[in-house]
Motif scaffolding. Sequence first.
Motif, PDB file in Angstrom:
ATOM      1  N   UNK A   1       0.828  -1.187   0.000  1.00 45.30           N
ATOM      2  CA  UNK A   1       0.000   0.000   0.000  1.00 45.30           C
ATOM      3  C   UNK A   1       0.878   1.259   0.000  1.00 45.30           C
ATOM      4  N   UNK A   2       1.836   1.296   0.902  1.00 43.70           N
ATOM      5  CA  UNK A   2       2.719   2.458   0.993  1.00 43.70           C
ATOM      6  C   UNK A   2       3.587   2.570  -0.249  1.00 43.70           C
ATOM      7  N   UNK A   3       4.044   1.434  -0.773  1.00 44.03           N
ATOM      8  CA  UNK A   3       4.878   1.450  -1.973  1.00 44.03           C
ATOM      9  C   UNK A   3       4.105   2.041  -3.155  1.00 44.03           C
ATOM     10  N   UNK A   4       2.838   1.690  -3.283  1.00 46.21           N
ATOM     11  CA  UNK A   4       2.034   2.235  -4.380  1.00 46.21           C
ATOM     12  C   UNK A   4       1.856   3.739  -4.212  1.00 46.21           C
ATOM     13  N   UNK A   5       1.639   4.183  -2.983  1.00 44.74           N
ATOM     14  CA  UNK A   5       1.498   5.620  -2.700  1.00 44.74           C
ATOM     15  C   UNK A   5       2.771   6.373  -3.097  1.00 44.74           C
ATOM     16  N   UNK A   6       3.916   5.843  -2.694  1.00 41.63           N
ATOM     17  CA  UNK A   6       5.192   6.485  -3.023  1.00 41.63           C
ATOM     18  C   UNK A   6       5.406   6.497  -4.533  1.00 41.63           C
TER      19      UNK A   6
ATOM     20  N   UNK B   1       5.279  13.401 -10.197  1.00 37.92           N
ATOM     21  CA  UNK B   1       6.258  14.473 -10.094  1.00 37.92           C
ATOM     22  C   UNK B   1       6.171  15.256  -8.794  1.00 37.92           C
ATOM     23  N   UNK B   2       5.467  14.701  -7.814  1.00 39.77           N
ATOM     24  CA  UNK B   2       5.299  15.391  -6.530  1.00 39.77           C
ATOM     25  C   UNK B   2       6.372  15.011  -5.516  1.00 39.77           C
ATOM     26  N   UNK B   3       7.091  13.920  -5.802  1.00 38.84           N
ATOM     27  CA  UNK B   3       8.196  13.496  -4.949  1.00 38.84           C
ATOM     28  C   UNK B   3       9.379  13.146  -5.835  1.00 38.84           C
ATOM     29  N   UNK B   4      10.550  13.314  -5.287  1.00 42.65           N
ATOM     30  CA  UNK B   4      11.793  13.008  -5.972  1.00 42.65           C
ATOM     31  C   UNK B   4      12.285  11.631  -5.526  1.00 42.65           C
ATOM     32  N   UNK B   5      12.559  10.748  -6.483  1.00 40.31           N
ATOM     33  CA  UNK B   5      12.987   9.383  -6.182  1.00 40.31           C
ATOM     34  C   UNK B   5      14.180   9.347  -5.227  1.00 40.31           C
TER      35      UNK B   5
ATOM     36  N   UNK C   1      10.311   0.252  -7.115  1.00 41.84           N
ATOM     37  CA  UNK C   1      10.995  -0.010  -8.389  1.00 41.84           C
ATOM     38  C   UNK C   1      10.153  -0.950  -9.259  1.00 41.84           C
ATOM     39  N   UNK C   2       9.625  -2.009  -8.655  1.00 39.89           N
ATOM     40  CA  UNK C   2       8.808  -2.974  -9.401  1.00 39.89           C
ATOM     41  C   UNK C   2       7.549  -2.310  -9.958  1.00 39.89           C
ATOM     42  N   UNK C   3       6.929  -1.447  -9.175  1.00 39.80           N
ATOM     43  CA  UNK C   3       5.726  -0.740  -9.624  1.00 39.80           C
ATOM     44  C   UNK C   3       6.072   0.191 -10.782  1.00 39.80           C
ATOM     45  N   UNK C   4       7.147   0.948 -10.636  1.00 40.64           N
ATOM     46  CA  UNK C   4       7.542   1.868 -11.704  1.00 40.64           C
ATOM     47  C   UNK C   4       7.856   1.115 -12.993  1.00 40.64           C
ATOM     48  N   UNK C   5       8.527  -0.008 -12.882  1.00 43.79           N
ATOM     49  CA  UNK C   5       8.840  -0.822 -14.060  1.00 43.79           C
ATOM     50  C   UNK C   5       7.549  -1.352 -14.681  1.00 43.79           C
ATOM     51  N   UNK C   6       6.638  -1.856 -13.855  1.00 43.40           N
ATOM     52  CA  UNK C   6       5.364  -2.385 -14.358  1.00 43.40           C
ATOM     53  C   UNK C   6       4.543  -1.304 -15.062  1.00 43.40           C
ATOM     54  N   UNK C   7       4.685  -0.068 -14.615  1.00 39.38           N
ATOM     55  CA  UNK C   7       3.963   1.052 -15.213  1.00 39.38           C
ATOM     56  C   UNK C   7       4.709   1.641 -16.413  1.00 39.38           C
TER      57      UNK C   7
ATOM     58  N   UNK D   1      12.172   6.765 -14.247  1.00 39.51           N
ATOM     59  CA  UNK D   1      12.145   7.530 -13.003  1.00 39.51           C
ATOM     60  C   UNK D   1      13.004   6.930 -11.907  1.00 39.51           C
ATOM     61  N   UNK D   2      13.444   5.713 -12.087  1.00 37.42           N
ATOM     62  CA  UNK D   2      14.233   5.043 -11.047  1.00 37.42           C
ATOM     63  C   UNK D   2      15.602   5.673 -10.963  1.00 37.42           C
ATOM     64  N   UNK D   3      15.896   6.223  -9.805  1.00 36.14           N
ATOM     65  CA  UNK D   3      17.195   6.810  -9.548  1.00 36.14           C
ATOM     66  C   UNK D   3      17.385   8.201 -10.121  1.00 36.14           C
TER      67      UNK D   3
END
Length: 50
Positions: free
Chosen positions: A1-6, A13-17, A34-40, A45-47
């Motif tokens: 849940x928290x990972x999806x929020x982050x 663009x509201x938070x910096x990785x 990282x897994x969520x960003x890759x799936x999307x 955006x990673x790093x």
Amino acid sequence: MMAMYIAQKIMDGKQDYKYVFSISVYQRYQGDVDAILIAEGRQDLIGTIG
């Protein structure tokens, strides 16, 4: 849940990785974010600085 929020905040663009994961309490979610960003299709955006 928290990972999806982050991940959503990073994608919006509201938070910096790098900033988010420089905070020790959030580092436990980095792998999941990282897994969520890759799936999307947003591995760009990673790093990166937002």
